[in-house]
Motif scaffolding. Structure first.
Motif, PDB file in Angstrom:
ATOM      1  N   ASN A   1      -2.188   4.290  -4.932  1.00 39.10           N
ATOM      2  CA  ASN A   1      -3.300   4.367  -5.882  1.00 39.10           C
ATOM      3  C   ASN A   1      -3.890   2.976  -6.082  1.00 39.10           C
ATOM      4  O   ASN A   1      -3.302   2.132  -6.755  1.00 39.10           O
ATOM      5  CB  ASN A   1      -2.814   4.944  -7.207  1.00 39.10           C
ATOM      6  N   LYS A   2      -5.060   2.748  -5.520  1.00 33.58           N
ATOM      7  CA  LYS A   2      -5.665   1.414  -5.580  1.00 33.58           C
ATOM      8  C   LYS A   2      -6.236   1.087  -6.954  1.00 33.58           C
ATOM      9  O   LYS A   2      -6.729  -0.014  -7.170  1.00 33.58           O
ATOM     10  CB  LYS A   2      -6.706   1.250  -4.483  1.00 33.58           C
ATOM     11  N   ASN A   3      -6.151   2.031  -7.894  1.00 32.36           N
ATOM     12  CA  ASN A   3      -6.573   1.774  -9.270  1.00 32.36           C
ATOM     13  C   ASN A   3      -5.383   1.465 -10.182  1.00 32.36           C
ATOM     14  O   ASN A   3      -5.570   1.255 -11.380  1.00 32.36           O
ATOM     15  CB  ASN A   3      -7.360   2.961  -9.820  1.00 32.36           C
ATOM     16  N   LYS A   4      -4.180   1.455  -9.623  1.00 34.38           N
ATOM     17  CA  LYS A   4      -2.977   1.144 -10.410  1.00 34.38           C
ATOM     18  C   LYS A   4      -3.036  -0.315 -10.846  1.00 34.38           C
ATOM     19  O   LYS A   4      -3.250  -1.205 -10.025  1.00 34.38           O
ATOM     20  CB  LYS A   4      -1.729   1.385  -9.559  1.00 34.38           C
ATOM     21  N   PRO A   5      -2.839  -0.600 -12.136  1.00 32.84           N
ATOM     22  CA  PRO A   5      -2.822  -1.998 -12.588  1.00 32.84           C
ATOM     23  C   PRO A   5      -1.614  -2.745 -12.012  1.00 32.84           C
ATOM     24  O   PRO A   5      -0.474  -2.283 -12.128  1.00 32.84           O
ATOM     25  CB  PRO A   5      -2.728  -1.888 -14.102  1.00 32.84           C
TER      26      PRO A   5
ATOM     27  N   THR B   1       0.827  -1.199   0.000  1.00 37.13           N
ATOM     28  CA  THR B   1       0.000   0.000   0.000  1.00 37.13           C
ATOM     29  C   THR B   1       0.867   1.257   0.000  1.00 37.13           C
ATOM     30  O   THR B   1       0.542   2.235  -0.663  1.00 37.13           O
ATOM     31  CB  THR B   1      -0.952  -0.002   1.217  1.00 37.13           C
TER      32      THR B   1
ATOM     33  N   LEU C   1      -6.873  -7.588  -3.584  1.00 38.07           N
ATOM     34  CA  LEU C   1      -8.262  -7.307  -3.947  1.00 38.07           C
ATOM     35  C   LEU C   1      -9.086  -7.002  -2.690  1.00 38.07           C
ATOM     36  O   LEU C   1      -9.904  -6.080  -2.692  1.00 38.07           O
ATOM     37  CB  LEU C   1      -8.862  -8.478  -4.726  1.00 38.07           C
TER      38      LEU C   1
ATOM     39  N   GLY D   1      -8.843  -3.550  -1.495  1.00 39.04           N
ATOM     40  CA  GLY D   1      -9.482  -2.523  -2.306  1.00 39.04           C
ATOM     41  C   GLY D   1      -8.813  -2.214  -3.627  1.00 39.04           C
ATOM     42  O   GLY D   1      -9.256  -1.320  -4.350  1.00 39.04           O
ATOM     43  N   TYR D   2      -7.750  -2.941  -3.978  1.00 31.89           N
ATOM     44  CA  TYR D   2      -7.130  -2.730  -5.290  1.00 31.89           C
ATOM     45  C   TYR D   2      -8.081  -3.254  -6.362  1.00 31.89           C
ATOM     46  O   TYR D   2      -8.687  -4.318  -6.206  1.00 31.89           O
ATOM     47  CB  TYR D   2      -5.769  -3.417  -5.364  1.00 31.89           C
ATOM     48  N   THR D   3      -8.233  -2.475  -7.423  1.00 35.93           N
ATOM     49  CA  THR D   3      -9.259  -2.797  -8.413  1.00 35.93           C
ATOM     50  C   THR D   3      -8.746  -3.509  -9.649  1.00 35.93           C
ATOM     51  O   THR D   3      -9.518  -4.171 -10.330  1.00 35.93           O
ATOM     52  CB  THR D   3      -9.966  -1.509  -8.863  1.00 35.93           C
ATOM     53  N   GLU D   4      -7.460  -3.356  -9.957  1.00 33.61           N
ATOM     54  CA  GLU D   4      -6.897  -3.973 -11.171  1.00 33.61           C
ATOM     55  C   GLU D   4      -5.713  -4.858 -10.804  1.00 33.61           C
ATOM     56  O   GLU D   4      -4.559  -4.465 -10.951  1.00 33.61           O
ATOM     57  CB  GLU D   4      -6.457  -2.912 -12.171  1.00 33.61           C
TER      58      GLU D   4
END
Length: 170
Positions: free
Chosen positions: A87-91, A82, A110, A113-116
């Motif tokens: 940035n939890k949207n970072k691939p 973290t 995941l 909260g990571y999205t990618e």
């Protein structure tokens, strides 16, 4: 002589297919597809991804994908990840030898909260089996890959296999 060449090529292809088939079987057996896969071909040259190596430090030091960050697999410090990637949207792509250990780390990301988050299908073994480069501890390209152990090492066909001093033999 021409027939000998064709026989050798056929044997090489069969060995490569055997390794791939074993990777496919192992992933079907041990993974639950909770983290979407990305293939080596789709990852190669795709720069937006942060690569997280989820193998043991000894394995990482033998070789790893370019610019990968070692996070380990035994109780990886998700808070450290973290701090590296706020940035939890970072691939993110997680990988290990074939993709079993990395799935567990991907699941934790995941849940944080990571999205990618993607799991490299076939891991570093498949990456190297495809002929893609790996790098040693001083970031020099190498042909060596830590094969984890002799059982899993059968799935690695296009590298010099390294077996370290492991305390367990999973």
């Amino acid at each position: 002589m021409k027939n000998l060449f064709h026989i050798l090529i056929s044997l090489f292809c069969l060995c490569a297919m055997r390794g791939q088939s074993e990777i496919d079987q192992a992933l079907r057996k041990f993974n639950n597809k909770s983290v979407p896969y990305i293939t080596a071909e789709n990852l190669r040259g795709n720069t937006p991804f942060l690569l997280l190596d989820t193998r043991e430090k000894e394995e990482f030091e033998v070789s790893h994908l370019a610019k990968a960050v070692w996070v380990g697999n035994r109780n990886p410090d998700v808070d450290k990840i973290t701090s590296i990637v706020p940035n939890k949207n970072k691939p993110i792509v997680v990988y290990c030898s074939i993709g079993v250990r990395s799935e567990k780390v991907g699941e934790k990301l995941l849940k944080k909260g990571y999205t990618e988050v993607y799991n490299l299908y076939g891991g570093i073994f498949e990456w190297k089996n495809k002929g893609f480069p790996v790098y040693d501890s001083i970031e020099q390209e190498t042909d060596r890959v830590h094969a984890y152990n002799r059982h899993w090492g059968k799935m690695l066909n296009n590298a010099t296999k390294v077996y370290g001093h492991r305390k367990h033999n999973n």
